[in-house]
Design an enzyme around this catalytic site. Structure first.
Site, PDB file in Angstrom:
ATOM      1  N   HIS A   1       3.866 -10.394   2.096  1.00 37.92           N
ATOM      2  CA  HIS A   1       2.926 -11.353   2.697  1.00 37.92           C
ATOM      3  C   HIS A   1       2.011 -12.043   1.691  1.00 37.92           C
ATOM      4  O   HIS A   1       1.249 -12.931   2.056  1.00 37.92           O
ATOM      5  CB  HIS A   1       2.142 -10.714   3.853  1.00 37.92           C
TER       6      HIS A   1
ATOM      7  N   THR B   1      13.915   3.644  10.538  1.00 33.95           N
ATOM      8  CA  THR B   1      14.820   2.507  10.714  1.00 33.95           C
ATOM      9  C   THR B   1      14.264   1.300   9.976  1.00 33.95           C
ATOM     10  O   THR B   1      13.083   0.970  10.114  1.00 33.95           O
ATOM     11  CB  THR B   1      14.996   2.183  12.209  1.00 33.95           C
TER      12      THR B   1
ATOM     13  N   CYS C   1     -11.856  -4.529   0.480  1.00 32.09           N
ATOM     14  CA  CYS C   1     -12.242  -3.549   1.486  1.00 32.09           C
ATOM     15  C   CYS C   1     -12.075  -4.142   2.886  1.00 32.09           C
ATOM     16  O   CYS C   1     -12.537  -5.236   3.168  1.00 32.09           O
ATOM     17  CB  CYS C   1     -13.699  -3.180   1.262  1.00 32.09           C
TER      18      CYS C   1
ATOM     19  N   THR D   1       0.843  -1.192   0.000  1.00 31.52           N
ATOM     20  CA  THR D   1       0.000   0.000   0.000  1.00 31.52           C
ATOM     21  C   THR D   1       0.883   1.249   0.000  1.00 31.52           C
ATOM     22  O   THR D   1       0.667   2.183  -0.774  1.00 31.52           O
ATOM     23  CB  THR D   1      -0.922  -0.003   1.242  1.00 31.52           C
TER      24      THR D   1
ATOM     25  N   ASN E   1      -6.615  -8.649  -7.839  1.00 27.27           N
ATOM     26  CA  ASN E   1      -6.714  -9.443  -6.627  1.00 27.27           C
ATOM     27  C   ASN E   1      -8.082 -10.089  -6.438  1.00 27.27           C
ATOM     28  O   ASN E   1      -8.209 -11.069  -5.725  1.00 27.27           O
ATOM     29  CB  ASN E   1      -6.358  -8.603  -5.397  1.00 27.27           C
TER      30      ASN E   1
ATOM     31  N   GLN F   1      -0.086  -9.432  -6.725  1.00 23.27           N
ATOM     32  CA  GLN F   1      -0.699 -10.749  -6.946  1.00 23.27           C
ATOM     33  C   GLN F   1       0.002 -11.522  -8.053  1.00 23.27           C
ATOM     34  O   GLN F   1      -0.051 -12.751  -8.106  1.00 23.27           O
ATOM     35  CB  GLN F   1      -2.187 -10.599  -7.294  1.00 23.27           C
TER      36      GLN F   1
ATOM     37  N   SER G   1       4.676  -7.066  -2.497  1.00 19.00           N
ATOM     38  CA  SER G   1       4.365  -7.222  -1.079  1.00 19.00           C
ATOM     39  C   SER G   1       4.861  -8.579  -0.613  1.00 19.00           C
ATOM     40  O   SER G   1       4.666  -9.584  -1.302  1.00 19.00           O
ATOM     41  CB  SER G   1       2.856  -7.130  -0.853  1.00 19.00           C
TER      42      SER G   1
HETATM   43  C1  LIG Z   1      -2.665  -7.102  -0.880  1.00 19.82           C
HETATM   44  C2  LIG Z   1      -2.511  -6.165  -2.015  1.00 19.82           C
HETATM   45  C3  LIG Z   1      -1.996  -4.873  -1.828  1.00 19.82           C
HETATM   46  C4  LIG Z   1      -1.660  -4.326  -0.474  1.00 19.82           C
HETATM   47  O1  LIG Z   1      -0.554  -4.960   0.076  1.00 19.82           O
HETATM   48  P1  LIG Z   1      -0.164  -4.651   1.611  1.00 19.82           P
HETATM   49  O2  LIG Z   1       1.275  -5.087   1.688  1.00 19.82           O
HETATM   50  O3  LIG Z   1      -1.072  -5.495   2.429  1.00 19.82           O
HETATM   51  O4  LIG Z   1      -0.337  -3.195   1.827  1.00 19.82           O
HETATM   52  C5  LIG Z   1      -1.841  -4.073  -2.926  1.00 19.82           C
HETATM   53  N1  LIG Z   1      -2.171  -4.499  -4.145  1.00 19.82           N
HETATM   54  C6  LIG Z   1      -2.672  -5.722  -4.369  1.00 19.82           C
HETATM   55  C7  LIG Z   1      -3.009  -6.141  -5.744  1.00 19.82           C
HETATM   56  C8  LIG Z   1      -2.868  -6.589  -3.309  1.00 19.82           C
HETATM   57  O5  LIG Z   1      -3.390  -7.807  -3.533  1.00 19.82           O
END
Ligand SMILES: *Cc1c(COP(=O)(O)O)cnc(C)c1O
Length: 394
Positions: free
Chosen positions: A209, A245, A334, A72, A151, A187, A207
């Site tokens: 995660h 940091t 959301c 984000t 996503n 994604q 990202s």
């Molecule tokens: C999950 C996602 C994000 C946001 O990632 P975060 O690291 O949770 O802020 C942005 N773009 C897409 C397409 C996502 O699936």
């Protein structure tokens, strides 16, 4: 009751190699990478190694990677940062109607501040048409931001083609200034080629995660020479673009996760995931009448299933599936828990009612045959029960 997790687009569990790599920098080598002493140098070296891993994955230089606190934040930096650094008085941004909120809401905010924004429509499959993009280009267009793979419905956008079009527009047109191209590849990273040169992008978001790494760490590729200003000010970390940091363990986790998704074993895993996806789509559409696949069948991520059911609400389906031990989603990104219909499905031409009724199942490397069979066993009863309540007759 064994739990079935089919929400890998929301987040993924950390790979064991990732947690192992991270724990060293939470405990033993806990130093601040800015410190001159040995503790600091160890942390700093680890960040350098992770930066190299991300750069190799993207086919760029490690100096072109900026670590951020999330994808984000990386999306925000790409959009606000390029606008802030631009000399255009009223910059124009082109994006799509099916972006993640991190891009969409950033554009809405800039619109309030006086920027011109074009929200490109998509076709019924959820794909941006190149011709529409071409028509939207203006002399003051500064930035194009298009999501690589959506996503919610998993549709894959023609990023390399768009990159080429933008390149042509600049070499042939009477342009005031360069057009920069950003893609959110969060994604896409698990399944698609993210070579920034092949894609023709100047900015790209990742990202951790979503690729079996930890939460709270993202990265932005910024092509050398791209004018960009920070959105966070402080001690000047990350070449002044992201003060604060460094999240050393998080960065190490992202670096390790990136290495793991390039493991040749993943190719085989992804074939299995795609087979499960196809089985899910085919079987659900067959055994549940009044069901419809959302998004392209061909231009689709290997792990995404998104299906609407007449006479059954998405949220109600999720709650009932959860009671039966299946974790799924409506697909809408959301987090407010509001019952707004999906902006992605609306953009694809679904009615408000249809856009409320969707179920997203996203698969990952721990998904098993048993998980898939459980869906076949549980889902028809859930839909039947909800239809009875809503008074729906097929
Ligand atoms: C999950 C996602 C994000 C946001 O990632 P975060 O690291 O949770 O802020 C942005 N773009 C897409 C397409 C996502 O699936």
């Amino acid at each position: 009751m064994p739990k079935t997790y089919l929400d890998y687009a929301a987040t993924t569990p950390c790979d064991p190699k990732v947690t192992r790599a991270m724990s060293v920098f939470l405990k033993k080598d806990f130093g601040n990478p800015s410190s001159i002493h040995n503790f600091g140098q160890k942390a700093s070296m680890a960040i350098g190694g992770a930066r190299q891993s991300v750069a190799e994955f993207l086919g760029c230089e490690s100096e072109e990677i900026v670590f951020t606190g999330s994808a984000t934040e990386a999306d925000n930096l790409a959009i606000f940062g390029t606008v802030k650094a631009s000399k255009i008085t009223k910059p124009h941004i082109i994006t799509s109607q099916i972006e993640h909120p991190a891009v969409l809401e950033s554009c809405r905010e800039l619109e309030k501040q006086g920027a011109e924004i074009t929200y490109l429509p998509v076709n019924k499959d959820g794909v941006v048409e190149i011709a529409e993009l071409k028509k939207a280009l203006r002399p003051n267009t500064l930035l194009v931001s298009i999501i690589y793979a959506n996503n919610e419905v998993g549709t894959i956008q023609p990023i390399a083609e768009i990159g080429e079009l933008i390149g042509h527009a600049m070499s042939s047109g009477h342009r005031m200034s360069k057009i920069y191209f950003h893609t959110d590849a969060v994604q896409a990273a698990n399944f698609l080629d993210c070579d920034v040169k092949k894609l023709g992008v100047d900015l790209l978001t990742l990202s951790a995660h979503k690729i079996y790494g930890p939460k709270g760490i993202g990265a932005l590729y910024v092509k050398k020479g791209t004018p960009i200003a920070p959105v966070i000010y402080g001690g000047g970390h990350e070449r002044g673009l992201r003060s604060g940091t460094e999240n050393v363990a998080g960065i190490v986790g992202l670096g390790q996760a990136i290495k793991e998704i390039q493991n040749p074993k993943l190719k085989i895993q992804n074939i299995k995931i795609r087979q499960f996806r196809d089985k899910l789509i085919k079987t659900i559409l067959k055994i549940i009448p009044g069901s419809r696949l959302n998004g392209s069948l061909t231009q689709r991520l290997a792990n995404n299933v998104n299906i609407s059911f007449d006479g059954a609400e998405g949220e109600a389906i999720i709650v009932m599936l959860d009671q039966k031990g299946i974790a799924a989603s409506t697909g809408s990104a959301c987090s407010s828990g509001s019952l707004e219909p999906s902006h992605v499905l609306l953009a694809m031409g679904l009615s408000e009612e249809q856009a409320h009724g969707s179920l997203r199942l996203t698969l990952g490397k721990l998904t098993t045959q048993q998980d898939i069979e459980k869906v076949f066993k549980v889902l028809p009863t859930v839909i039947q029960r909800l239809r009875k309540i809503s008074g729906y007759h097929s």
